[in-house]
Design an enzyme around this catalytic site. Structure first.
Site, PDB file in Angstrom:
ATOM      1  N   HIS A  28       4.179  -3.273   5.620  1.00  0.00           N
ATOM      2  CA  HIS A  28       5.382  -2.532   5.226  1.00  0.00           C
ATOM      3  C   HIS A  28       6.569  -3.003   6.063  1.00  0.00           C
ATOM      4  O   HIS A  28       6.435  -3.340   7.238  1.00  0.00           O
ATOM      5  CB  HIS A  28       5.169  -1.031   5.406  1.00  0.00           C
ATOM      6  CG  HIS A  28       6.261  -0.197   4.815  1.00  0.00           C
ATOM      7  ND1 HIS A  28       7.444   0.044   5.481  1.00  0.00           N
ATOM      8  CD2 HIS A  28       6.360   0.437   3.620  1.00  0.00           C
ATOM      9  CE1 HIS A  28       8.220   0.794   4.722  1.00  0.00           C
ATOM     10  NE2 HIS A  28       7.589   1.046   3.585  1.00  0.00           N
ATOM     11  N   GLU A  70       9.050  -4.835  -1.955  1.00  0.00           N
ATOM     12  CA  GLU A  70      10.033  -3.870  -1.473  1.00  0.00           C
ATOM     13  C   GLU A  70      11.198  -4.616  -0.830  1.00  0.00           C
ATOM     14  O   GLU A  70      11.087  -5.087   0.295  1.00  0.00           O
ATOM     15  CB  GLU A  70       9.394  -2.885  -0.480  1.00  0.00           C
ATOM     16  CG  GLU A  70       8.448  -3.527   0.543  1.00  0.00           C
ATOM     17  CD  GLU A  70       8.169  -2.622   1.718  1.00  0.00           C
ATOM     18  OE1 GLU A  70       8.350  -1.412   1.594  1.00  0.00           O
ATOM     19  OE2 GLU A  70       7.795  -3.153   2.779  1.00  0.00           O
TER      20      GLU A  70
END
Length: 240
Positions: A88, A157
């Site tokens: 992430h 992302e």
């Protein structure tokens, strides 16, 4: 479709348990059959429910040991957790995890058979260098990662969009997902300021297999609505 909530460092253990119970109830009441994941804060880990898979936002690549401030697989086993987020952007850019360390973590949990949601994406200064440089940057995040791993899910992302309220255009998302689909047959999620007001359009795009939702998922009613949107779009696609 896959709908995943990354709760980050939010909610208490009691509130997280209530959150998951409410999501589970909603899925049952509305006969929603999509894959639903919730990634709570580490102190709030609990076992998965019938329709909600609970995963870890992070874990050290070890069974146990002298790694202060970390958790290992032994702690995840207590809750039957076999799903983990790796790569992430906040782990990369805030915590400072390197690609080399992510490769070690990926391989450790791959060897244990974990379902891995592996995140890739570019910061704003890279995006501003042009499409070619942006794709080179993202491609480097695939280095050392088994893109053919059967339990892999990839989440794109754009770092500059996370928590900012900014999102790429739908055409940009569609284009980037098309290029990333060529790198792996794994399901490909979109993440980056996904919210209840834009998720329906994002989920309807070709090449988008679901979403990884951050701050907007803290509102349980919004997250449940996103699950319902995914169900409706999935049904519509199957009729075509």
């Amino acid at each position: 479709m896959i709908i995943a909530a990354n709760l980050k460092t939010n909610l208490t253990r009691e509130k997280t348990a209530k959150y998951i119970k409410e999501v589970e109830s909603f899925l049952n009441q509305h006969n929603i059959s999509q894959e639903v994941f919730v990634f709570p804060a580490i102190s709030n880990l609990i076992s998965s429910s019938a329709n909600v898979v609970v995963g870890a936002q992070n874990a050290y690549p070890t069974q146990n040991g002298a790694f202060t401030g970390e958790i290992g697989n032994e702690q995840l086993e207590e809750f039957g957790i076999k799903t983990i987020l790796i790569g992430h952007s906040e782990r990369r850019h805030v915590i400072g995890e390197t690609q080399d360390s992510l490769i070690v973590k990926f391989n450790f949990y791959k060897n244990l058979g974990f379902k891995i949601i592996y995140c890739v994406g570019e910061p704003l200064h890279i995006r501003e260098m042009g499409h070619e440089k942006m794709m080179e940057y993202i491609s480097a995040q695939y280095v050392g990662i088994d893109a053919a791993y059967e339990n892999l899910i990839i989440a794109y992302e754009p770092v500059w969009a996370i928590g900012t309220g900014l999102t790429p255009t739908l055409e940009d998302i569609k284009m980037i997902h098309k290029e990333l689909k060529a790198k792996s047959t794994a399901p490909l999620l979109y993440g980056g300021s996904v919210k209840v007001t834009n998720v329906e359009e994002v989920l309807a795009l070709d090449g988008v297999d679901g979403v990884l939702v951050g701050s907007a998922a803290l509102y349980v009613e919004h997250f449940c609505t996103m699950c319902e949107y995914a169900q409706n779009i999935d049904k519509k696609n199957k009729k075509l």
